[in-house]
Design an enzyme around this catalytic site. Structure first.
Site, PDB file in Angstrom:
ATOM      1  N   HIS A 142       3.886   6.920   5.669  1.00 42.07           N
ATOM      2  CA  HIS A 142       2.728   7.674   6.159  1.00 42.07           C
ATOM      3  C   HIS A 142       1.923   6.962   7.246  1.00 42.07           C
ATOM      4  CE1 HIS A 142       0.474   5.369   3.033  1.00 42.07           C
ATOM      5  NE2 HIS A 142      -0.580   5.585   3.782  1.00 42.07           N
ATOM      6  N   ASP A 143       2.057   5.629   7.367  1.00 42.52           N
ATOM      7  CA  ASP A 143       1.329   4.893   8.413  1.00 42.52           C
ATOM      8  C   ASP A 143       2.248   4.363   9.510  1.00 42.52           C
ATOM      9  OD1 ASP A 143      -1.277   5.177   7.489  1.00 42.52           O
ATOM     10  OD2 ASP A 143      -1.123   3.479   6.116  1.00 42.52           O
ATOM     11  N   HIS A 176       0.824  -1.216   0.000  1.00 48.11           N
ATOM     12  CA  HIS A 176       0.000   0.000   0.000  1.00 48.11           C
ATOM     13  C   HIS A 176       0.865   1.276   0.000  1.00 48.11           C
ATOM     14  CE1 HIS A 176      -2.973   3.022   0.941  1.00 48.11           C
ATOM     15  NE2 HIS A 176      -2.416   3.238   2.122  1.00 48.11           N
ATOM     16  N   GLU A 236       1.453   5.457  13.234  1.00 49.96           N
ATOM     17  CA  GLU A 236       0.222   4.822  13.733  1.00 49.96           C
ATOM     18  C   GLU A 236       0.425   3.337  14.011  1.00 49.96           C
ATOM     19  OE1 GLU A 236      -3.395   5.486  11.424  1.00 49.96           O
ATOM     20  OE2 GLU A 236      -2.701   7.505  11.033  1.00 49.96           O
ATOM     21  N   ASP A 237       1.253   2.671  13.190  1.00 51.37           N
ATOM     22  CA  ASP A 237       1.317   1.203  13.227  1.00 51.37           C
ATOM     23  C   ASP A 237       2.558   0.625  13.903  1.00 51.37           C
ATOM     24  OD1 ASP A 237      -1.054   1.282  11.857  1.00 51.37           O
ATOM     25  OD2 ASP A 237      -0.159   0.998   9.891  1.00 51.37           O
ATOM     26  N   ASP A 243      -3.125   8.489  -1.237  1.00 50.18           N
ATOM     27  CA  ASP A 243      -3.508   7.422  -0.296  1.00 50.18           C
ATOM     28  C   ASP A 243      -4.981   7.047  -0.511  1.00 50.18           C
ATOM     29  OD1 ASP A 243      -3.456   5.773   2.066  1.00 50.18           O
ATOM     30  OD2 ASP A 243      -4.359   7.430   3.183  1.00 50.18           O
TER      31      ASP A 243
END
Length: 745
Positions: A86-87, A61, A90-91, A152
């Site tokens: 970009h994630d 992704h 958060e992850d 995104d």
């Protein structure tokens, strides 16, 4: 369980990474490839155990988002790094400070803008709106946050097939409500068009498939027509040594559907199914002259429609769009839109903001309309302290509107949203001028503040030191800048009134020898049915609640210190789904309409009058339980975009014994006995009950609206088919109510 081929997946990930590097090669500088490798390694580690709903490794992704940034938007290394990671915050355990150490402040700031707000949101707010506002606040620092977010969203929409149905509806609705308009405003036409088409595909697949197949069926005929239409023009362009490329492109599926819906016509009656684009190879200093020269050649061969000339070369749109549009009559009597632009203009039209900057750097041109719009957005953001929902509502209102161009008395051009008034113009000049505005002179004619501006108006604002904004002004403005300043002024006034109201309550309670305790004030708030203490104080301050009313309150003797509070309401979709599952004692979190009446209270929404057979969803309201809406309801995009946590999956069970109210529009040629023929089919032949009927005739044409009760969509389709057979009836179609959901949902 499907066995995972780890080696195969590793190869696939490496192939995607190499593909990204190949696409990025033209924009990479000295050590950029090393930085991209580092970002990819960090992202791959952060997402190593994660999979998407489709089952593929999650790292594919961010790689796809980075590729869209490079290839389809035209961004560079900083954006690639941010897109890949970009994630990550958060992850994983990695923090923004760590990213800043490795990649610098710019990349860290962009990733911060792309990171969702964590935490629990109180009821009545919207997590989606809060996240959208947070992302937009970074616009004042770096527009790349928005561009990466659009990349995104585009990849999420392209891979939405594997998501559950309620998620498809929520994500699609957010996309049409916020992201497609934003892509349009930033000039990303190709992305905006694809987002709109994907929205339709996932919310109304039968319509999408039907239009797509009809476009395919007409492709060969269309190409033949375009070739014949352009032949004399191309020959003349060659004679005059004007190098150009000619493209014929159909309208997007979504825009065709919009037109069919707006004009209530079938696909076959949409006359401008495609546009012909003439793209000229021209140096920048000769662009304008060459575009008009091509226009002259086109209109030498075909007669133009004088009302359909659009000159966005002299005055570009605020998203940077430049082009010359004309609609001409072909030899077969068909209207054809011809768009004339240069390669530079076409690049900006497709890739928007990033392309605009590429050309600005190479040519040193002055501030564009796009930059002016971004400056206005920054101004709105800086002066906005309203709720996230109000902010998104205001912001969205200024995204998709066309512009109107007006001038100050000294000839300075001001660009405002279409429908802007003299009051909007006053606030565009300065907030102080706006708040003191009492009227205007437009082209030397005196007009009120509510006067709507037209292109080319010259506006002189009249002010008075005694003037101040009032609630009515919000009805006279359309720009978010004006709305923001008016709301700020009203808020200050409300604070003052509330302060005075509180003092009045304290004085009156003291006078009546009643203790002004927290319990007393809470009891008073309930007695006067005020939502908050602030609301109570404000109403007292404005004398809506008088001192006599306060005295009556102190004399009121309830049976208990407080009225019994209503039982806690189920205000979240997940709680509703748990309730349904528990009561039905099975693994079923879907509301089966008609079967669960005793389990969860629901109503059918008046705005779209759903009937069995329609695809529907449930929406948890504040005071009216669950409302059932059609997925293509006029209000569905806003409800699901702003309140996705309150959407409940729903479907119809078999319902042949119950009748549902729906509306039909009938058009045709008037004749004696026509109404009798229509009612005979409805009442006698098909035994359908009518609720109301209104018929209007004008010079031999009649139009009617009938509200009637049907069992389901098949019953309705059968009825429509029968009515269309009545002599004189030309068209029968279902219509939605004009009602919208109230703001307090």
């Amino acid at each position: 369980m499907v066995a995972i081929d780890v080696e195969k997946e590793k190869k696939e990930i490496i192939n995607h990474y190499r593909k990204l590097l190949r696409k990025a090669k033209p924009v990479l500088k000295d050590s950029d490839a090393k930085l991209i490798k580092k970002a990819f390694t960090i992202a791959a580690e952060a997402h190593k155990d994660m999979r998407r709903k489709s089952g593929e490794p999650y790292i594919l992704h961010p790689l796809a988002v980075a590729e869209i940034c490079v290839e389809e938007i035209g961004l560079g290394t900083t954006s690639i790094l941010a897109a890949l990671m970009h994630d990550v915050v958060e992850d994983s355990d990695m923090e923004l400070a760590d990213i800043e150490k490795i990649f610098g402040k710019k990349v860290a700031r962009i990733i911060d803008g792309l990171t969702k707000i964590a935490g629990v949101f109180e009821y009545g707010t919207s997590q989606q709106a809060e996240n959208f506002r947070k992302m937009l606040f970074t616009l004042s620092e770096d527009v790349r946050v928005i561009l990466i977010k659009l990349a995104d969203r585009l990849h999420n929409m392209r891979t939405l097939e594997s998501m559950p149905r309620n998620k498809q509806l929520k994500i699609s609705s957010e996309t049409i409500y916020l992201y497609a308009p934003l892509a349009h405003r930033l000039g990303l036409n190709a992305i905006k068009t694809e987002l709109e088409d994907l929205y339709l595909r996932f919310t109304d697949r039968p319509i999408y498939n039907s239009i797509a197949s009809k476009i395919d069926d007409t492709r060969a005929t269309r190409n033949k027509f375009i070739k014949g239409f352009m032949q004399p023009i191309v020959e003349e362009l060659n004679k005059q040594n004007i190098r150009c490329e000619v493209k014929g492109r159909p309208k997007s599926i979504y825009s065709i559907w919009n037109k069919m819906k707006r004009q209530n016509i079938p696909f076959e009656e949409v006359y401008d199914l495609f546009a012909i684009r003439v793209i000229i190879d021209a140096p920048q200093e000769q662009e304008k002259a060459l575009c008009w020269q091509v226009y002259s050649i086109v209109t030498d061969f075909y007669t133009p429609n004088p009302d359909r000339l659009r000159d966005w070369i002299s005055t570009p749109k605020s998203n940077g769009y430049e082009s010359l549009h004309t609609t001409v009559m072909a030899k077969n009597g068909q209207w054809v839109e011809v768009q004339i632009r240069t390669e530079r203009m076409d690049d900006i039209a497709e890739k928007g903001y990033a392309a605009h900057w590429k050309y600005k750097e190479s040519s040193g041109i002055n501030e564009s309309n796009l930059e002016k719009w971004l400056a206005r957005v920054r101004d709105t953001l800086e002066h906005n302290d309203h709720t996230a929902l109000d902010f998104v509502d205001d912001f969205r209102g200024n995204l998709f509107t066309e512009e109107v161009f007006a001038f100050t008395p000294k000839g300075e051009l001001k660009t405002l949203p279409s429908g802007a008034t003299a009051l909007d113009f006053a606030y565009e000049i300065h907030s102080q001028i706006g708040s003191k505005c009492i009227g205007a002179k437009i082209n030397n004619r005196l007009v009120p503040i509510s006067h709507v501006l037209k292109n080319g108006d010259q506006v002189e604002i009249l002010t008075s030191s005694k003037q101040k904004p009032n609630e009515d002004w919000l009805r006279f403005v359309v720009s978010s800048k004006a709305k923001g300043h008016i709301k700020d002024s009203l808020k200050e006034e409300k604070k003052q009134s509330a302060h005075e109201g509180k003092e009045i309550i304290m004085r009156k309670l003291k006078q009546l020898k009643v203790e002004a305790s927290q319990d007393t004030l809470e009891h008073m708030r309930e007695y006067f049915n005020a939502k908050t203490h602030f609301d109570l104080y404000y109403r007292v301050g404005r004398n809506i609640i008088g001192t006599a009313d306060i005295k009556r309150f102190t004399e009121f003797k309830p049976t208990s210190p407080f009225r019994a509070k209503p039982p806690a309401q189920l205000t979240d979709a997940k709680l509703i789904e748990k309730e349904i599952t528990a009561l039905k004692n099975r693994y079923e979190d879907m509301l089966l309409i008609g079967e669960d009446m005793d389990v969860v209270d629901y109503k059918l929404a008046k705005c779209c009058t759903p009937i069995p057979g329609d695809e529907v969803f449930g929406f948890v309201t504040v005071n009216e339980g669950i409302k059932i809406h059609r997925t293509n309801c006029p209000n569905s995009a806003e409800l699901m975009a702003n309140h996705g946590n309150r959407v409940v999956k729903a479907k119809w069970t078999s319902q042949h014994e119950v009748a549902f109210l729906t509306g039909l529009k009938i058009k045709g040629t008037d004749r004696v006995g026509l109404i009798n023929g229509v009612t005979k089919v409805i009442s006698e032949e098909l035994k359908v009950n009518m609720s109301s009927m209104s018929i209007h005739t004008d010079t031999g044409i009649f139009e009617g609206e009938i509200m009637l009760y049907v069992n389901d969509t098949r019953h309705l389709e059968h009825l429509i088919a029968k009515l269309e057979q009545v002599e004189g009836v030309v068209k029968v179609s279902r219509f939605d109510s004009k009602e919208t959901e109230p703001r307090e949902l």
